[in-house]
Design an enzyme around this catalytic site. Structure first.
Site, PDB file in Angstrom:
ATOM      1  N   LYS A 210     -13.713 -21.440 -49.829  1.00  0.00           N
ATOM      2  CA  LYS A 210     -14.783 -22.028 -50.658  1.00  0.00           C
ATOM      3  C   LYS A 210     -14.303 -22.188 -52.084  1.00  0.00           C
ATOM      4  O   LYS A 210     -13.672 -21.291 -52.645  1.00  0.00           O
ATOM      5  CB  LYS A 210     -16.025 -21.128 -50.621  1.00  0.00           C
ATOM      6  CG  LYS A 210     -16.757 -21.184 -49.299  1.00  0.00           C
ATOM      7  CD  LYS A 210     -18.056 -20.407 -49.381  1.00  0.00           C
ATOM      8  CE  LYS A 210     -18.729 -20.323 -48.036  1.00  0.00           C
ATOM      9  NZ  LYS A 210     -19.350 -21.568 -47.617  1.00  0.00           N
ATOM     10  N   HIS A 268     -15.618 -10.819 -45.468  1.00  0.00           N
ATOM     11  CA  HIS A 268     -16.000 -11.617 -46.647  1.00  0.00           C
ATOM     12  C   HIS A 268     -16.219 -10.771 -47.904  1.00  0.00           C
ATOM     13  O   HIS A 268     -15.681 -11.071 -48.965  1.00  0.00           O
ATOM     14  CB  HIS A 268     -17.295 -12.389 -46.388  1.00  0.00           C
ATOM     15  CG  HIS A 268     -17.260 -13.250 -45.163  1.00  0.00           C
ATOM     16  ND1 HIS A 268     -16.141 -13.947 -44.773  1.00  0.00           N
ATOM     17  CD2 HIS A 268     -18.212 -13.531 -44.247  1.00  0.00           C
ATOM     18  CE1 HIS A 268     -16.427 -14.615 -43.673  1.00  0.00           C
ATOM     19  NE2 HIS A 268     -17.665 -14.381 -43.335  1.00  0.00           N
TER      20      HIS A 268
END
Ligand code: NAP
Length: 515
Positions: A210, A268
């Site tokens: 991202k 994450h």
């Protein structure tokens, strides 16, 4: 017919001639997707491949092979790819891009257990080399249930597809979760590393693809004003949140028995922690970046009292916006006596000079108030406030909040004088940077970036075995402790988690941010 064109000969028609950045275009190659009919492949991988082609970042000779057990013809498979691309692509659908991509699409029918299917796959790959000019360069994407990673890896080895000839490459892409705990991660790594060289294994953590996550590095290391205050002298604590508003939504089989901490914190959130806390790398070369991330994961210290500094919960029935929703135990496919947590919060400390005494609070959960991922660096109060105490009653702590999703950007929170009035009054205000407003170009999807990086052989955004192992070393003692506790505390769907989590921060004299 040989329709090969090398990337050096290929002129990208979409490139703006004023753009002086070097294009990163993959050379001749192909990708094979196992589990191509699955959810991830349909919604993310196939659209990302199309978007890469549409942006001119794939070679015109690119090959895409789907491996699935359905009895489909190649044309049927092409229709399936086209349908899913149209439904989920980010860039406009263009017939010209599609025609070029479709010419390199192949389909191999079979199960993971079927040796003959892998022989057919081997022949298809050889045909792509011969007729499309993919030159022996092939990536294998395991978009399959984790239990099937070992069998697919072994089959690739047995049919000779894991080995490349001189000057060519073979790479394997593995989806998370990478193991269930440290022991299973090591066992899996053993199987994969018997088949592929460690430098050819790319473990996907799509968060690292991202743009905002990469912007953590830009924010910290391309600017002069943040680093001087990015340490224990100024920072009070850090909160890293990944909240989902959805429930287990069709993933019951995968989720039950795994839970929030293994699903999100192990990969994450610990990666976000590493990028937020690490020292400046010598360069952005993979080895330098990985060295700094690894150092910080090695410096993580677990709280001594896990009961006081961790919390877990399980969503009960409630309201999500205007919809009434069922609790986790009533969800289809969930064992009604399941003790799997759908919310997890933990406090971690870092044994480094920069972060001594600064807690990092990590939390994640399903069916929370809103879908949001953010990193909030919360600062200490100013050492002295030369105002009447009543003037700063509503002044909180300064914060820099990196918004990862949705509405990617950065918010700064600080105190400002309330206008007018006869007395001095200071209150919190926010200053916002939003990607959407500041740049006209939309961010590529994480999978676009990561697939291109695999094809280019560029590994900095992929966690290494060492990072995966360290993350399990952090999580395993917490999971062991939780396994002795029985049922997690329920929280109403649509709220911000169990009371236990609020109490956990209150014990430290702090509270969770309301994103
Ligand atoms: N979905 C997501 O958003 C997401 C996000 C992050 C990570 N992941 C990970 O990505 C991987 C794939 O997830 P998914 O959600 O796409 O899973 P999925 O929808 O269950 O798809 C699994 C795929 O594997 C195929 N398959 C299963 N057993 C097979 C066998 N014995 N032989 C041949 N094919 C077989 C299935 O084929 P059939 O169609 O024939 O059943 C299907 O195409 C998993 O490791 C998951 O943890 C998924």
């Amino acid at each position: 017919m040989n329709d090969s064109i090398t990337s050096a000969e290929w002129v990208n028609p979409l490139r703006d001639p004023r753009d002086l950045r070097l294009p990163r275009i993959a050379g001749p190659c192909s990708i094979v997707i196992f589990g191509v009919t699955g959810d991830l492949s349909r919604k993310k991988l196939l659209p990302a491949i199309y978007d890469l082609a549409n942006r001119g970042l794939l070679p015109p000779s690119f090959g895409l092979t789907g491996f699935a057990r359905r009895d489909w013809t190649e044309d049927h498979f092409k229709d399936f790819v086209r349908e899913n691309v149209i439904a989920h692509c980010r860039t406009p659908f263009k017939e010209s891009t599609w025609t070029q991509l479709a010419a390199g699409i192949r389909f191999v029918q079979g199960t993971f257990e079927d040796k003959k299917a892998f022989e057919r796959l081997s022949n298809t790959v050889a045909e792509l080399d011969r007729d499309r000019g993919t030159r022996g360069n092939h990536a294998f994407y395991m978009s399959v249930p984790p239990r099937d990673f070992p069998i697919v890896a072994r089959q690739l080895a047995d049919c000779g597809l894991s080995r490349s000839s001189e000057g060519a490459w073979r790479r394997v892409i593995i989806e998370k979760p990478f193991g269930h705990d440290l022991a299973s991660a090591k066992a899996l790594d053993h199987v994969v590393s018997e088949v592929f060289d460690p430098s050819s294994v790319f473990r996907i953590d799509h968060y690292l693809g991202k743009e905002t996550v990469q912007n953590i590095l830009a924010l910290r290391f391309a600017n002069a004003m943040y680093e001087p205050i990015w340490n224990a002298n100024y920072v009070d604590h850090v909160q890293i949140t990944m909240a989902e508003d959805i429930g287990v939504a069709g993933r019951a089989g995968y989720y039950d028995g795994i839970g929030a901490a293994r699903d999100i914190i192990q990969n994450h959130l610990l990666q976000l922690l590493a990028l937020t806390a690490m020292e400046e790398p010598v360069s952005f070369a993979a080895s330098d970046l990985i060295a700094e991330k690894t150092k910080i994961l090695s410096a993580v210290r677990l709280p001594r009292d896990l009961a006081a500094h961790t919390a877990r919960g399980q969503y009960a029935a409630g309201w999500q916006g205007s919809h009434e929703v069922v609790g986790y135990l009533e969800e289809k496919g969930i064992d009604p006596s399941s003790t799997t947590e759908t919310y997890a919060a933990i406090r971690l400390d870092l044994d480094t000079r920069r972060w001594a005494g600064v807690p990092f609070y990590l939390r994640t959960g399903k069916r929370l108030g809103k879908r949001v991922t953010e990193i909030a660096v919360v600062f200490k109060r100013a050492p002295h406030l030369p105002f009447e105490s009543t003037a700063t009653r509503e002044l909180g702590k300064n914060a820099i909040v990196i918004r990862v999703q949705p509405d990617e950007g950065v918010t700064m929170r600080f105190g400002a004088k309330v206008p007018g009035g006869t007395s001095m009054e200071v209150r919190d205000v926010s200053m916002d940077f939003s990607y959407g407003r500041s740049f006209t170009e939309s961010s590529p999807e994480a999978y676009e970036r990561l697939i291109l990086d695999v094809l280019l052989g560029d590994p900095p955004l992929f966690p290494t075995t060492k990072e995966v192992d360290l993350s399990w070393e952090i999580l395993d003692p917490i999971e062991d402790f939780w396994s002795t506790l029985g049922q997690p505390q329920p929280y109403r769907a649509g709220t911000w988690g169990p009371e236990e989590a609020d109490e956990m921060l209150a014990r430290d004299g702090r509270h969770w941010r309301m994103p």
